[in-house]
Design a protein around this motif. Structure first.
Motif, PDB file in Angstrom:
ATOM      1  N   UNK A  66      81.286-102.434 -17.355  1.00 50.50           N
ATOM      2  CA  UNK A  66      81.961-101.135 -17.375  1.00 50.50           C
ATOM      3  C   UNK A  66      81.023-100.091 -16.802  1.00 50.50           C
ATOM      4  N   UNK A  67      81.584 -99.205 -16.011  1.00 53.08           N
ATOM      5  CA  UNK A  67      80.799 -98.131 -15.404  1.00 53.08           C
ATOM      6  C   UNK A  67      81.072 -96.841 -16.179  1.00 53.08           C
ATOM      7  N   UNK A  68      80.011 -96.196 -16.643  1.00 58.19           N
ATOM      8  CA  UNK A  68      80.147 -94.892 -17.310  1.00 58.19           C
ATOM      9  C   UNK A  68      79.425 -93.850 -16.464  1.00 58.19           C
ATOM     10  N   UNK A  69      80.162 -92.905 -15.923  1.00 56.85           N
ATOM     11  CA  UNK A  69      79.536 -91.795 -15.202  1.00 56.85           C
ATOM     12  C   UNK A  69      79.353 -90.654 -16.186  1.00 56.85           C
ATOM     13  N   UNK A  70      78.165 -90.076 -16.200  1.00 58.95           N
ATOM     14  CA  UNK A  70      77.844 -89.021 -17.159  1.00 58.95           C
ATOM     15  C   UNK A  70      77.721 -87.695 -16.417  1.00 58.95           C
ATOM     16  N   UNK A  71      78.534 -86.713 -16.776  1.00 64.03           N
ATOM     17  CA  UNK A  71      78.375 -85.410 -16.126  1.00 64.03           C
ATOM     18  C   UNK A  71      79.547 -84.482 -16.402  1.00 64.03           C
ATOM     19  N   UNK A  72      79.237 -83.343 -16.994  1.00 63.85           N
ATOM     20  CA  UNK A  72      80.276 -82.377 -17.324  1.00 63.85           C
ATOM     21  C   UNK A  72      80.976 -81.870 -16.071  1.00 63.85           C
ATOM     22  N   UNK A  73      80.235 -81.819 -14.943  1.00 64.42           N
ATOM     23  CA  UNK A  73      80.852 -81.323 -13.706  1.00 64.42           C
ATOM     24  C   UNK A  73      81.975 -82.250 -13.233  1.00 64.42           C
ATOM     25  N   UNK A  74      81.928 -83.529 -13.602  1.00 62.17           N
ATOM     26  CA  UNK A  74      83.037 -84.433 -13.262  1.00 62.17           C
ATOM     27  C   UNK A  74      84.228 -84.138 -14.171  1.00 62.17           C
ATOM     28  N   UNK A  75      83.966 -83.927 -15.449  1.00 61.66           N
ATOM     29  CA  UNK A  75      85.055 -83.625 -16.394  1.00 61.66           C
ATOM     30  C   UNK A  75      85.766 -82.336 -16.035  1.00 61.66           C
ATOM     31  N   UNK A 130      86.546 -98.004 -16.408  1.00 63.82           N
ATOM     32  CA  UNK A 130      85.575 -97.019 -15.960  1.00 63.82           C
ATOM     33  C   UNK A 130      85.726 -95.815 -16.885  1.00 63.82           C
ATOM     34  N   UNK A 131      84.613 -95.182 -17.203  1.00 65.65           N
ATOM     35  CA  UNK A 131      84.658 -94.047 -18.124  1.00 65.65           C
ATOM     36  C   UNK A 131      83.839 -92.896 -17.548  1.00 65.65           C
ATOM     37  N   UNK A 132      84.271 -91.692 -17.852  1.00 67.44           N
ATOM     38  CA  UNK A 132      83.462 -90.506 -17.573  1.00 67.44           C
ATOM     39  C   UNK A 132      83.289 -89.761 -18.881  1.00 67.44           C
ATOM     40  N   UNK A 133      82.072 -89.311 -19.127  1.00 68.98           N
ATOM     41  CA  UNK A 133      81.806 -88.545 -20.342  1.00 68.98           C
ATOM     42  C   UNK A 133      80.848 -87.420 -19.965  1.00 68.98           C
ATOM     43  N   UNK A 143      90.878 -77.451 -16.659  1.00 68.37           N
ATOM     44  CA  UNK A 143      89.871 -76.397 -16.833  1.00 68.37           C
ATOM     45  C   UNK A 143      90.510 -75.033 -16.632  1.00 68.37           C
ATOM     46  N   UNK A 144      91.399 -74.943 -15.636  1.00 60.17           N
ATOM     47  CA  UNK A 144      92.068 -73.659 -15.386  1.00 60.17           C
ATOM     48  C   UNK A 144      92.974 -73.248 -16.548  1.00 60.17           C
ATOM     49  N   UNK A 145      93.567 -74.232 -17.202  1.00 58.11           N
ATOM     50  CA  UNK A 145      94.444 -73.948 -18.334  1.00 58.11           C
ATOM     51  C   UNK A 145      93.655 -73.696 -19.617  1.00 58.11           C
ATOM     52  N   UNK A 146      92.329 -73.901 -19.545  1.00 53.81           N
ATOM     53  CA  UNK A 146      91.522 -73.733 -20.749  1.00 53.81           C
ATOM     54  C   UNK A 146      91.639 -74.897 -21.715  1.00 53.81           C
ATOM     55  N   UNK A 147      92.105 -76.041 -21.219  1.00 51.53           N
ATOM     56  CA  UNK A 147      92.202 -77.239 -22.071  1.00 51.53           C
ATOM     57  C   UNK A 147      90.925 -78.056 -21.903  1.00 51.53           C
ATOM     58  N   UNK A 148      90.252 -78.347 -23.000  1.00 57.32           N
ATOM     59  CA  UNK A 148      89.011 -79.126 -22.923  1.00 57.32           C
ATOM     60  C   UNK A 148      89.299 -80.572 -22.569  1.00 57.32           C
ATOM     61  N   UNK A 149      88.367 -81.185 -21.840  1.00 58.64           N
ATOM     62  CA  UNK A 149      88.495 -82.602 -21.533  1.00 58.64           C
ATOM     63  C   UNK A 149      87.120 -83.231 -21.650  1.00 58.64           C
ATOM     64  N   UNK A 150      86.985 -84.177 -22.569  1.00 62.88           N
ATOM     65  CA  UNK A 150      85.676 -84.749 -22.855  1.00 62.88           C
ATOM     66  C   UNK A 150      85.506 -86.172 -22.338  1.00 62.88           C
ATOM     67  N   UNK A 151      86.616 -86.795 -21.956  1.00 64.55           N
ATOM     68  CA  UNK A 151      86.552 -88.169 -21.449  1.00 64.55           C
ATOM     69  C   UNK A 151      87.522 -88.346 -20.292  1.00 64.55           C
TER      70      UNK A 151
END
Lengths: 420, 420
Positions: free
Chosen positions: A4-13, A39-42, B30-38
């Motif tokens: 499993x690939x986990x990409x870490x970065x708030x800029x992706x979220x 695949x996961x992003x966190x 992000x524009x709607x102000x909805x958080x996304x953590x994963x």
């Protein structure tokens, strides 16, 4: 074998950048024959990253983390992994030496947080970062999933994954039923036209798969064969390549993910001792800059001209004012005069010229995207071709550069300096 | 309010396509102000998709699924979701009418599986697909997470998300406390040094967050404030920006995601009617190509020179052979002579010159990365600065271009043509 690939970065979220790292790693796993089902992003948040690691470790044999190895305080990936594994972080002497040397060479002051970039989880194998400072790591565990730690910046990540990580994954997990692939590169044909021309082959694909990718101004085909040996794969790939080139071989210019039309053309010119110059108007130096990127080009490229204003076309490469007045600056005659003038000035074998409308506005009543490209080439009359490129200013300029390279390639094929 | 995006598609897991859908949806959240953590990607496999839905529903208020709504047998997303929700699939009459009309109009035979595209989970609000046939859905649940179902093809997905889904999300969840952000751009300072200089501000960050991103050859800071009104956000961001610029303002050159040092410098030169040329050796036209990318540059840029070989430096911009022999081609004297010669040839106000070692090999005993950049600027003696850039050939060339632009920027700040 599952990864499993986990990409870490708030800029992706936040949608600020697209997660191309995961695409690259996923393709590499497919080539190694390693399955990947998730695949996961966190974000840069240790609690949620720990949760993602926990979930991934439970459902996989290998977990690949990319991002968060840098020096800032939101770079927490290896700290979080070390905590999960219950091992300390230790310093990689080689990575630390590179960091020390960088600050010594540039005379900048090293801050304490830079040392963090040399740390990796104890028990792992450190992986060299050829394009940056943050060290990677491959951690093999007898009783949990294995982990691969990669940096986030794509240039660093792709280099480390391709040259450092992939061989170690292959060594660690043995030969999976492997996929061998070959990339064929095409210029001058669009993706949908290529697919239409190859439809029968694509519909009949069996053991060898054919996957087209539209790149910037070109198209590549990745043909892949699952096989037990390199030899069997080569035979299968050769067979399909022959069939493909019988249909669209005119547009085929070379192999490989890291190749380019500039490399193919310039290396052939170096081999054939053909010297080159250019006179560029709308491209403003982009053609010369592109060929300047090929190592060894200095053997055949003395320099050239950016003739943006009409006066510069006259002053620097002797375009007669009359030609501009009569035919217009975006014309066959001006393109030919620019190529001839540049070749004469620097006494080269070949010269390319570019004059056109980059946009966004029209010029001389001609719409944006109208481009004349001239070619002065040994043993033939100087010629120019007209192109009408779609797209914005930058795209028109890039396409012009590619088209100029392709005109040289076709001339070299015609006189046997490049194979057909 | 927390949302997770799940993209469904084996082609993403294999790295055959890049997951741009998730980027688009993430930006919208992000524009709607909805958080996304994963963010999650899962293949066309009902068991693993069900697991992913289960995990996402547990940790979020809203789960957004894209992909797998089509007519083929591996399109199973809505079937899997309906099973999870324990509701049947029902047909959307409007979507079915569109499908019927398509087959009537084209005279093609409709196969049974095409009807599947008009189905959605009972109890949901169907969402029109303006660019395709598969209907979407927004399912609000009193006792589990809510679900948004979107198609996979990017053209269909972006249109449906922007025009159909976003208004419904906003109506359902009201305007969340929205995030307003501003991007500050810096050149000449590395990410880790910037973070160190701003450490106190970063440690103390409250309502306004400060997020540094290392870009190619520059660093940006995204400062973001959660606020009820634009005015309140502007006040908070202004306050933090002032504090940041008090510390590292010398490296700050402009705002915005789509800005660049070239745009800032060239637009200021256009406004100030300062004309510009260049003589480029190692950069081989990349400086001129970069400024050529700024619309309107023709007002101040007549053209310039690529002087790759020593003979071209002499012939095109009159560098005395003696200077090259005595001082070397990579030297202060050569850089100054190139800038002076280029300015004289094209009678501009400003000229920049580049001479250096792009690599990979050394030149004249100087290591790769050694670069002299010259600047001829009105009202001051022509100057040159030495740089030692790290990185490969392409990186050295790009950094040289940026450093040349920065030398102009600093000269324009010094004489008041650009604000401090």
């Amino acid at each position: 074998m599952q990864a499993e690939i986990i990409a870490v970065g708030t800029e992706i979220l936040l949608g600020q950048i697209t997660n191309t790292n995961t695409t690259h790693i996923a393709r590499g796993l497919a080539e190694l024959g390693i399955d990947s089902y998730y695949q996961t992003v966190v974000g840069d948040n240790p609690k949620r990253l720990a949760d993602a690691i926990e979930i991934a470790a439970r459902r996989n044999d290998l977990v690949i983390l990319s991002g968060g190895l840098g020096p800032t305080k939101d770079d927490l990936t290896k700290q979080t992994l070390a905590h999960y594994l219950n091992v300390p972080l230790v310093e990689d002497a080689a990575a630390m030496a590179v960091i020390d040397q960088y600050f010594e060479r540039t005379g900048k002051t090293m801050t304490a947080n830079n040392r963090i970039q040399a740390l990796y989880p104890k028990g792992a194998t450190p992986l060299t970062n050829h394009n940056g400072m943050a060290v990677g790591a491959f951690y093999q565990s007898p009783d949990s999933a294995d982990f691969l730690l990669l940096p986030g910046p794509p240039r660093e990540m792709t280099m480390m994954f391709d040259t450092e990580a992939k061989p170690k994954l292959q060594a660690a997990y043995g030969q999976q039923a492997q996929i061998y692939s070959r990339v064929l590169r095409f210029f001058g044909i669009g993706e949908s036209r290529l697919v239409t021309d190859l439809q029968t082959l694509i519909d009949q694909q069996g053991n060898v798969t054919i996957a087209p990718y539209a790149k910037t101004n070109e198209v590549t085909l990745r043909i892949s064969a699952q096989a037990d040996t390199q030899e069997a794969a080569t035979r299968a790939l050769d067979d399909v390549e022959t069939k493909i080139r019988a249909k669209v071989g005119d547009y085929f210019y070379g192999y490989g993910d890291d190749n380019s039309l500039a490399q193919v053309v310039i290396n052939a010119m170096i081999a054939g001792k053909l010297s080159l110059t250019a006179a560029e108007s709308l491209t403003a130096g982009e053609f010369q800059s592109t060929i300047g990127g090929v190592p060894g080009v200095s053997a055949i490229f003395p320099g050239g001209f950016v003739t943006y204003a009409n006066a510069a076309k006259h002053q620097l490469v002797n375009v007669p004012q009359q030609t501009i007045d009569q035919d217009g600056v975006v014309s066959e005659a001006t393109a030919i005069a620019m190529a001839d003038g540049a070749r004469e000035q620097l006494a080269t074998d070949v010269a390319v010229s570019f004059t056109g409308v980059a946009g966004p506005d029209d010029l001389e009543g001609q719409p944006a995207g109208t481009v004349w490209i001239g070619l002065a080439y040994p043993g033939q009359a100087t010629q120019a071709h007209q192109f009408n490129f779609a797209g914005d200013r930058q795209k028109v300029r890039q396409r012009s550069v590619m088209a100029g390279l392709d005109m040289i390639r076709r001339a070299m094929r015609a006189d046997g300096r490049l194979p057909k």
